[in-house]
Design a protein around this motif. Sequence first.
Motif, mmCIF file in Angstrom:
data_model
loop_
_atom_site.group_PDB
_atom_site.id
_atom_site.type_symbol
_atom_site.label_atom_id
_atom_site.label_comp_id
_atom_site.label_asym_id
_atom_site.label_seq_id
_atom_site.Cartn_x
_atom_site.Cartn_y
_atom_site.Cartn_z
ATOM 1 N N ILE A 1 -1.243 -1.077 -4.097
ATOM 2 C CA ILE A 1 -2.534 -0.388 -4.109
ATOM 3 C C ILE A 1 -2.285 1.070 -3.748
ATOM 4 O O ILE A 1 -1.730 1.369 -2.682
ATOM 5 N N CYS A 2 -2.692 1.970 -4.644
ATOM 6 C CA CYS A 2 -2.315 3.378 -4.530
ATOM 7 C C CYS A 2 -3.545 4.289 -4.550
ATOM 8 O O CYS A 2 -4.540 3.981 -5.224
ATOM 9 N N PRO A 3 -3.487 5.435 -3.871
ATOM 10 C CA PRO A 3 -4.599 6.387 -3.923
ATOM 11 C C PRO A 3 -4.717 7.041 -5.297
ATOM 12 O O PRO A 3 -3.699 7.325 -5.957
ATOM 13 N N VAL A 4 -5.942 7.256 -5.741
ATOM 14 C CA VAL A 4 -6.172 7.995 -6.978
ATOM 15 C C VAL A 4 -5.515 9.369 -6.849
ATOM 16 O O VAL A 4 -5.602 10.023 -5.797
ATOM 17 N N GLY A 5 -4.848 9.805 -7.902
ATOM 18 C CA GLY A 5 -4.152 11.081 -7.876
ATOM 19 C C GLY A 5 -2.647 10.938 -7.793
ATOM 20 O O GLY A 5 -1.910 11.920 -7.961
ATOM 21 N N THR A 6 -2.164 9.697 -7.528
ATOM 22 C CA THR A 6 -0.716 9.482 -7.444
ATOM 23 C C THR A 6 -0.168 8.815 -8.709
ATOM 24 O O THR A 6 0.973 8.368 -8.715
ATOM 25 N N GLU A 7 -0.978 8.784 -9.753
ATOM 26 C CA GLU A 7 -0.567 8.087 -10.979
ATOM 27 C C GLU A 7 0.749 8.634 -11.548
ATOM 28 O O GLU A 7 1.636 7.857 -11.928
ATOM 29 N N ASN A 8 0.882 9.950 -11.615
ATOM 30 C CA ASN A 8 2.097 10.534 -12.179
ATOM 31 C C ASN A 8 3.316 10.266 -11.300
ATOM 32 O O ASN A 8 4.429 10.042 -11.813
ATOM 33 N N ASP A 9 3.116 10.278 -9.980
ATOM 34 C CA ASP A 9 4.219 9.962 -9.069
ATOM 35 C C ASP A 9 4.682 8.517 -9.264
ATOM 36 O O ASP A 9 5.889 8.244 -9.319
ATOM 37 N N ILE A 10 3.722 7.610 -9.370
ATOM 38 C CA ILE A 10 4.063 6.202 -9.588
ATOM 39 C C ILE A 10 4.775 6.026 -10.920
ATOM 40 O O ILE A 10 5.767 5.281 -11.013
ATOM 41 N N LYS A 11 4.308 6.722 -11.939
ATOM 42 C CA LYS A 11 4.930 6.595 -13.259
ATOM 43 C C LYS A 11 6.381 7.064 -13.225
ATOM 44 O O LYS A 11 7.258 6.443 -13.838
ATOM 45 N N SER A 12 6.653 8.132 -12.496
ATOM 46 C CA SER A 12 8.032 8.626 -12.420
ATOM 47 C C SER A 12 8.933 7.630 -11.688
ATOM 48 O O SER A 12 10.095 7.430 -12.074
ATOM 49 N N PHE B 1 0.861 -1.174 0.000
ATOM 50 C CA PHE B 1 0.000 0.000 0.000
ATOM 51 C C PHE B 1 0.901 1.228 0.000
ATOM 52 O O PHE B 1 1.536 1.539 1.007
ATOM 53 N N SER B 2 0.947 1.928 -1.127
ATOM 54 C CA SER B 2 1.951 2.985 -1.304
ATOM 55 C C SER B 2 1.658 4.233 -0.493
ATOM 56 O O SER B 2 2.573 4.910 -0.024
ATOM 57 N N GLY B 3 0.388 4.588 -0.335
ATOM 58 C CA GLY B 3 0.030 5.843 0.317
ATOM 59 C C GLY B 3 0.225 7.034 -0.608
ATOM 60 O O GLY B 3 0.874 6.934 -1.653
#
Length: 216
Positions: A97-108, A63-65
Amino acid sequence: MKKNIVLFILFILPIVAYLFFASGINSFTKLPVITPKVADLGNWESLNNEKVTLDNKITILGFSGSDVLKNRGNLFNLNEKIYQRYHTFKDLQFVMICPVGTENDIKSILDALDEFTDVSQWHFVFTTPQEINGYYKQLNLVGTLDKNSGTPLVYIIDKERNLRGRKKKKEYKEGYNTFHPADLSNEMLDDFKVILYEYRAALKKNHNATKQLLKE
């Protein structure tokens, strides 16, 4: 007398040693179930628009947070200590499992990992903090998520969606701390090997072994 000693060393001692180690292996060939039949991930959106399921996969679940960039070192530790060693197994996946809105952070973060790692077995799914906390609650764990719906702990889920760990009173362990590389290198690696040993043994017994899980 000397002849008897030589015969003992050559024939009896190896048998005794084998029985000793065999009994030790047998005592560590099952990793206890902490929570049986955890829920699957449903239709949560993934980073690559792929269907991610826990069924029929050995899963390392995390769970990334929302502070994932701040805590990205945890993912790099997990990648270095566990993922790079075992990601070629087709029956294994790493799911965050990540919160919506962190997509760009995860991609980086994924782009950074991609520079030195085959990231094909990394999977990231996104949903609301409310659903993340609800999903975590049904795992029935002693630990809790932080205020950002994350935790540095990751969990081992087997192919039947059972959460596995250590259950003995003096060594109860439901998750493995990615903040501490030693926790991954020692306890998690040991427990993960037990899971692989279980499946190797089952596949051998059924005469249906695959190269992925029989690989040493």
